[in-house]
Design a protein around this motif. Structure first.
Motif, short mmCIF file in Angstrom:
data_model
loop_
_atom_site.label_atom_id
_atom_site.label_comp_id
_atom_site.label_asym_id
_atom_site.label_seq_id
_atom_site.Cartn_x
_atom_site.Cartn_y
_atom_site.Cartn_z
N GLN A 4 0.84 -1.12 -0.08
CA GLN A 4 0.02 0.01 0.03
C GLN A 4 0.97 1.21 0.04
O GLN A 4 0.51 2.23 -0.71
CB GLN A 4 -0.89 0.07 1.18
CG GLN A 4 -2.08 -0.92 1.28
CD GLN A 4 -3.14 -0.61 0.35
OE1 GLN A 4 -3.33 -1.11 -0.78
NE2 GLN A 4 -3.73 0.52 0.41
N MET A 5 2.11 1.18 0.79
CA MET A 5 2.65 2.15 0.77
C MET A 5 3.53 2.56 -0.31
O MET A 5 3.69 3.72 -0.97
CB MET A 5 3.74 2.01 1.88
CG MET A 5 5.06 3.21 2.13
SD MET A 5 6.36 2.59 2.91
CE MET A 5 7.11 1.29 1.86
N SER A 6 4.00 1.41 -1.13
CA SER A 6 4.71 1.82 -2.41
C SER A 6 3.81 2.32 -3.44
O SER A 6 4.12 3.06 -4.26
CB SER A 6 5.44 0.18 -3.03
OG SER A 6 4.36 -0.46 -3.35
N THR A 7 2.64 1.65 -3.51
CA THR A 7 1.58 2.36 -4.35
C THR A 7 1.33 3.80 -4.17
O THR A 7 1.08 4.77 -5.07
CB THR A 7 0.22 1.56 -4.26
OG1 THR A 7 0.47 0.26 -4.69
CG2 THR A 7 -0.85 2.11 -5.22
N ALA A 33 13.72 0.69 -2.82
CA ALA A 33 12.95 -0.50 -2.59
C ALA A 33 11.40 0.01 -2.16
O ALA A 33 10.56 -0.78 -2.12
CB ALA A 33 13.48 -1.46 -1.70
N PHE A 34 11.26 0.98 -1.54
CA PHE A 34 10.04 1.26 -1.08
C PHE A 34 9.01 1.78 -1.92
O PHE A 34 7.96 1.75 -1.90
CB PHE A 34 10.23 2.82 0.12
CG PHE A 34 10.88 2.31 1.18
CD1 PHE A 34 11.25 1.22 1.67
CD2 PHE A 34 10.88 3.37 2.15
CE1 PHE A 34 11.85 0.79 2.90
CE2 PHE A 34 11.31 2.99 3.51
CZ PHE A 34 11.97 1.83 3.68
N TYR A 35 9.46 2.11 -3.37
CA TYR A 35 8.60 2.33 -4.52
C TYR A 35 8.16 0.90 -5.02
O TYR A 35 7.66 1.16 -6.11
CB TYR A 35 9.36 3.29 -5.35
CG TYR A 35 9.47 4.80 -4.57
CD1 TYR A 35 8.66 5.73 -4.92
CD2 TYR A 35 10.65 4.86 -3.91
CE1 TYR A 35 8.98 6.89 -4.54
CE2 TYR A 35 10.92 6.08 -3.28
CZ TYR A 35 10.12 7.39 -3.68
OH TYR A 35 10.38 8.41 -2.99
N GLN A 36 8.67 -0.12 -4.46
CA GLN A 36 8.18 -1.25 -5.20
C GLN A 36 7.52 -2.47 -4.32
O GLN A 36 7.76 -2.18 -3.19
CB GLN A 36 9.60 -1.96 -5.74
CG GLN A 36 10.46 -1.09 -6.70
CD GLN A 36 11.72 -1.73 -6.88
OE1 GLN A 36 12.23 -2.69 -6.60
NE2 GLN A 36 12.57 -0.78 -7.97
N ALA A 41 10.50 -8.35 -3.63
CA ALA A 41 11.84 -8.34 -4.16
C ALA A 41 12.74 -8.50 -3.23
O ALA A 41 13.78 -8.90 -3.13
CB ALA A 41 11.99 -7.04 -5.09
N LEU A 42 11.95 -7.86 -1.97
CA LEU A 42 12.76 -7.98 -0.66
C LEU A 42 12.82 -9.31 0.11
O LEU A 42 13.56 -9.64 1.10
CB LEU A 42 12.67 -6.79 0.25
CG LEU A 42 12.86 -5.58 -0.28
CD1 LEU A 42 12.47 -4.40 0.63
CD2 LEU A 42 14.36 -5.13 -0.40
#
Length: 330
Positions: free
Chosen positions: A44-47, A127-130, A134-135
């Motif tokens: 939700q944050m990355s979106t 990575a916060f934007y994806q 991936a993590l």
């Protein structure tokens, strides 16, 4: 560029009491398992970081250093993102991201440049934007109810290194919008090394007016092109890094200021980056040392080479990376 950017008026500070009009319609993850709930809120944050129109002010703290900033984000009708980050103390430094090009302006010095990047470096990890997927191989994530931040109810997300060879992150995410309101980077032992705290946040139905004209701002030249980089020359390279780190760039260059000839290797696992510098031991002339902090450093004299490793990782991890450097197997 200077006149246009200088005229950008950030109204967030004057709008601290603006009531958020966003509806509280985000699906509740309570019926999901704890792991999937945490991943749900991370995604939700990355979106939100990609899709919300908002104006915010924040303070970034690292050790004793405090940096107040304004942060604006919007999306044009054709889906193109625009983001503006302005540092409010010291030199006039502004970052403008339009799509996958990010420009860094610095006044009064003439050191502005553009990078091909769809995130603004220096604010949040890429990575916060994806999506969290991936993590997942190298980090685990947990969720709990968080404290109020800027007057908003949050969920608290903990991102934990599976092997304690990396730093951990704490994220406070707005339950209504999914927006990141606070971030802490900590050692595995819990010491807070870096923090970002939003002090005001206003979500908008459309792009903030201050961003509407940035699409036409002249862009400074690109800092460099990968194809123009000179290949490493010393013939050594790290043989170990924590699992998941991949080589982004390798080059030979001279360090600004000292003109020290250096091989530079840049690695990332998506959440953090680490740089390895290889130079002539006699020319570098630094002692062996280890410094742990928001940007840790480890320097090792190895044969005729000086190995310096820098990154947002524990000093013990940097030491292991430095000690693994040897003749390139390739």
């Amino acid at each position: 560029m200077g006149l246009l950017l200088a005229s950008v008026t950030v109204s967030t500070a004057a709008q601290e009491n603006v009531t958020d009009n966003a509806s509280n319609t985000t699906p509740s993850p309570t019926a999901q398992s704890p792991a999937s709930s945490a991943e749900f809120w991370f995604n939700q944050m990355s979106t939100a970081l990609r899709e919300l129109n908002f104006e915010a002010t924040l303070v970034k703290s690292s050790g004793s250093r405090l940096e107040p900033m304004t942060w604006l984000h919007g999306v044009y009708q054709d889906g193109l993102e625009v983001e503006l980050v302005v540092r409010l103390n010291g030199a006039d430094v502004r970052s403008v991201r339009i799509g996958d090009d990010t420009s860094y302006y610095s006044q009064p010095s003439d050191s502005s440049y553009t990078l091909h990047s769809d995130v603004t470096y220096g604010l949040l990890p890429a990575a916060f934007y994806q999506p969290f997927e991936a993590l997942q191989p190298h980090y685990q994530v947990r969720v709990d109810r968080g404290m109020r931040v800027t007057g908003r109810a949050t969920y608290f997300i903990r991102i934990l290194s599976r092997n304690n060879d990396r730093y951990h992150y704490g994220l406070w995410i707005d339950r209504s919008s999914g927006m990141l309101l606070k971030m802490q980077m900590t050692t595995p032992q819990g010491e807070v090394l870096e923090q970002i705290q939003l002090t005001t946040f206003s979500e908008r139905e459309s792009m903030p007016i201050s961003l509407s004209d940035l699409r036409g701002v002249p862009r400074p030249p690109r800092l460099h092109e990968i194809r123009n980089l000179e290949a490493p020359q010393y013939g050594v390279q790290a043989q170990w890094l924590p699992a998941g780190f991949e080589l982004l760039r390798a080059s030979h260059r001279r360090i600004a200021g000292t003109q020290l000839a250096t091989d530079h290797f840049l690695y990332t696992d998506g959440l953090t980056e680490v740089s390895i510098y290889v130079s002539n031991r006699q020319q570098q002339a630094l002692p062996e040392l280890a410094i742990q902090g928001p940007e840790s450093l480890f320097n090792l004299n190895l044969g005729e080479h000086a190995i310096t490793v820098v990154g947002k990782l524990p000093a013990t991890t940097l030491e292991r990376i430095a000690q693994s450097v040897q003749a390139d197997s390739e």
